[in-house]
Design an enzyme around this catalytic site. Structure first.
Site, PDB file in Angstrom:
ATOM      1  N   ASN A   9       0.868  -1.181   0.000  1.00 17.95           N
ATOM      2  CA  ASN A   9       0.000   0.000   0.000  1.00 17.95           C
ATOM      3  C   ASN A   9       0.907   1.235   0.000  1.00 17.95           C
ATOM      4  O   ASN A   9       1.450   1.601   1.030  1.00 17.95           O
ATOM      5  CB  ASN A   9      -0.901  -0.009   1.246  1.00 17.95           C
ATOM      6  CG  ASN A   9      -1.794   1.221   1.304  1.00 17.95           C
ATOM      7  OD1 ASN A   9      -1.911   1.965   0.333  1.00 17.95           O
ATOM      8  ND2 ASN A   9      -2.434   1.439   2.443  1.00 17.95           N
ATOM      9  N   LYS A  11       0.039   4.187  -0.460  1.00 17.84           N
ATOM     10  CA  LYS A  11      -0.684   5.379   0.030  1.00 17.84           C
ATOM     11  C   LYS A  11      -0.402   6.563  -0.906  1.00 17.84           C
ATOM     12  O   LYS A  11      -0.231   6.366  -2.106  1.00 17.84           O
ATOM     13  CB  LYS A  11      -0.308   5.694   1.477  1.00 17.84           C
ATOM     14  CG  LYS A  11      -0.374   4.474   2.381  1.00 17.84           C
ATOM     15  CD  LYS A  11      -0.306   4.811   3.827  1.00 17.84           C
ATOM     16  CE  LYS A  11      -0.204   3.532   4.636  1.00 17.84           C
ATOM     17  NZ  LYS A  11      -0.365   3.711   6.062  1.00 17.84           N
ATOM     18  N   HIS A  97      -9.680   0.902   4.175  1.00 16.65           N
ATOM     19  CA  HIS A  97      -8.469   1.122   4.975  1.00 16.65           C
ATOM     20  C   HIS A  97      -8.810   2.060   6.135  1.00 16.65           C
ATOM     21  O   HIS A  97      -9.646   2.956   5.990  1.00 16.65           O
ATOM     22  CB  HIS A  97      -7.373   1.738   4.082  1.00 16.65           C
ATOM     23  CG  HIS A  97      -6.029   1.741   4.760  1.00 16.65           C
ATOM     24  ND1 HIS A  97      -5.679   2.698   5.686  1.00 16.65           N
ATOM     25  CD2 HIS A  97      -4.965   0.910   4.651  1.00 16.65           C
ATOM     26  CE1 HIS A  97      -4.449   2.428   6.115  1.00 16.65           C
ATOM     27  NE2 HIS A  97      -3.996   1.354   5.497  1.00 16.65           N
ATOM     28  N   GLU A  99      -7.404   4.527   7.278  1.00 19.98           N
ATOM     29  CA  GLU A  99      -7.252   5.960   6.971  1.00 19.98           C
ATOM     30  C   GLU A  99      -8.484   6.482   6.227  1.00 19.98           C
ATOM     31  O   GLU A  99      -8.895   7.627   6.424  1.00 19.98           O
ATOM     32  CB  GLU A  99      -5.961   6.179   6.155  1.00 19.98           C
ATOM     33  CG  GLU A  99      -4.719   5.979   7.023  1.00 19.98           C
ATOM     34  CD  GLU A  99      -3.492   5.481   6.280  1.00 19.98           C
ATOM     35  OE1 GLU A  99      -3.451   5.553   5.041  1.00 19.98           O
ATOM     36  OE2 GLU A  99      -2.574   4.981   6.963  1.00 19.98           O
ATOM     37  N   GLU A 169      -5.990  -5.200  10.186  1.00 23.80           N
ATOM     38  CA  GLU A 169      -4.969  -4.178  10.446  1.00 23.80           C
ATOM     39  C   GLU A 169      -5.303  -3.437  11.743  1.00 23.80           C
ATOM     40  O   GLU A 169      -6.118  -2.506  11.736  1.00 23.80           O
ATOM     41  CB  GLU A 169      -4.936  -3.165   9.309  1.00 23.80           C
ATOM     42  CG  GLU A 169      -4.594  -3.751   7.960  1.00 23.80           C
ATOM     43  CD  GLU A 169      -3.946  -2.695   7.072  1.00 23.80           C
ATOM     44  OE1 GLU A 169      -2.797  -2.910   6.674  1.00 23.80           O
ATOM     45  OE2 GLU A 169      -4.576  -1.657   6.812  1.00 23.80           O
ATOM     46  N   GLY A 175       1.801   2.092  10.751  1.00 21.42           N
ATOM     47  CA  GLY A 175       2.731   3.212  10.650  1.00 21.42           C
ATOM     48  C   GLY A 175       3.379   3.590  11.970  1.00 21.42           C
ATOM     49  O   GLY A 175       4.014   4.640  12.084  1.00 21.42           O
ATOM     50  N   SER A 215       2.786  -2.387  10.469  1.00 19.96           N
ATOM     51  CA  SER A 215       4.231  -2.429  10.682  1.00 19.96           C
ATOM     52  C   SER A 215       4.854  -3.791  10.356  1.00 19.96           C
ATOM     53  O   SER A 215       5.740  -4.266  11.071  1.00 19.96           O
ATOM     54  CB  SER A 215       4.580  -1.980  12.110  1.00 19.96           C
ATOM     55  OG  SER A 215       4.181  -0.635  12.318  1.00 19.96           O
TER      56      SER A 215
HETATM   57  C1  PEP Z   1      -1.013   0.081   5.865  1.00 20.82           C
HETATM   58  O1  PEP Z   1      -0.895   1.155   5.316  1.00 20.82           O
HETATM   59  O2  PEP Z   1      -1.988  -0.616   5.598  1.00 20.82           O
HETATM   60  C2  PEP Z   1       0.014  -0.341   6.823  1.00 20.82           C
HETATM   61  C3  PEP Z   1      -0.145  -1.479   7.435  1.00 20.82           C
HETATM   62  O3  PEP Z   1       1.067   0.503   6.993  1.00 20.82           O
HETATM   63  P1  PEP Z   1       2.461   0.135   7.748  1.00 20.82           P
HETATM   64  O4  PEP Z   1       2.942  -1.151   7.171  1.00 20.82           O
HETATM   65  O5  PEP Z   1       3.365   1.293   7.443  1.00 20.82           O
HETATM   66  O6  PEP Z   1       2.142   0.000   9.204  1.00 20.82           O
END
Ligand code: PEP
Length: 253
Positions: A9, A11, A97, A99, A169, A175, A215
């Site tokens: 992803n 983003k 997601h 976000e 998630e 993040g 992460s």
């Molecule tokens: C994500 O954007 O779905 C995500 C899991 O980000 P990160 O791996 O940076 O935590």
């Protein structure tokens, strides 16, 4: 046998020149994926067809949109319909997601409609769910995720459900560098699968790929992916670094 998936992803990151180089560097590693494995790149909308051209012909490498709208077409300036994605050959779309849920107020009900639009257009949705820190601290994460699944997925037929990928998630891990432990990931993935099994039966639930996101890094992917109910990952930060994402792809079961 359900698919094992490394999903990137990006983003709202990278210019096209940077993204193209990233894809080319990853492909240059020459990882040949088995029938059962998939690497998919969730790229910004302007790059969808450009990125698709870069991976075309590479077996089991694919491109995903990061979002689509919940309506088929019409006066929705700036939005992208699932049918439009289909019309340019895109096969996957990240839906819900955290976000999008947080900054764009996407509700479970709206996401149910987005899933419908994707499925009508033959797009495989990568449906995200997961709890915030306060919910985890209150110990109510299983119930919270169960409600997300029920409100967004349970109107689907078993056949439709089988066309969906789920990404668990935990928001507190996205993040933040704070990854869920393998025990936490496995426990929630088993819970998601049991919620699906209660509604659709164990055989159907067993076919659904459930990715872990939050992460995932080059140094923890193998442990996370080795959990029996973790079928790969949805990866943000580490998907922007070729060497890291290569290792993550190589960590798939
Ligand atoms: C994500 O954007 O779905 C995500 C899991 O980000 P990160 O791996 O940076 O935590």
């Amino acid at each position: 046998m359900r698919k094992q998936i490394a999903a990137a992803n990006w983003k709202m990151n990278l210019t096209w020149a940077e993204g193209k180089k990233l894809l080319e560097d990853i492909l240059a590693a020459g990882i040949s994926l088995t029938e059962n494995q998939l690497a998919v790149f969730g790229v910004p909308s302007p790059y969808l067809t450009l990125a698709d051209a870069v991976v075309s012909g590479k077996k089991n490498y694919s491109i995903a949109a990061q979002n689509c709208y919940d309506k088929k077409s019409g006066a929705y300036t700036g939005e992208i319909a699932a049918g439009m994605l289909q019309s340019v050959g895109i096969k996957y779309c990240i839906i819900g997601h955290s976000e999008r849920r947080e900054y764009f107020n996407e509700s479970n009900q709206m996401l149910a409609e987005k899933l419908n639009r994707c499925l009508e257009s033959g797009i495989t949705p990568i449906f995200c769910c997961g709890e915030a820190l306060a919910i985890r601290e209150a110990g109510t994460q299983n119930k919270f995720v169960e409600t997300q699944l029920k409100e967004s997925l349970f109107h689907l037929s078993a056949e439709q459900l089988k066309s969906i990928v789920i990404a668990y998630e935990p928001i507190w891990a996205i993040g933040t560098g704070k990854t869920a432990s393998t025990e936490q990931a496995q426990e929630m993935h088993a819970c998601v699968r049991s919620v699906l099994a209660a509604k659709y039966g164990a055989a159907v639930a067993d076919e659904i790929s459930i990715l872990y996101g939050g992460s995932v890094k080059a140094n923890n992917a193998k442990d996370l992916f080795s959990c029996p109910d973790v079928d790969g990952g949805l990866v943000g930060g580490a998907s922007l670094v070729a060497a890291d994402f290569i290792t993550i792809i190589q960590s798939l079961k």
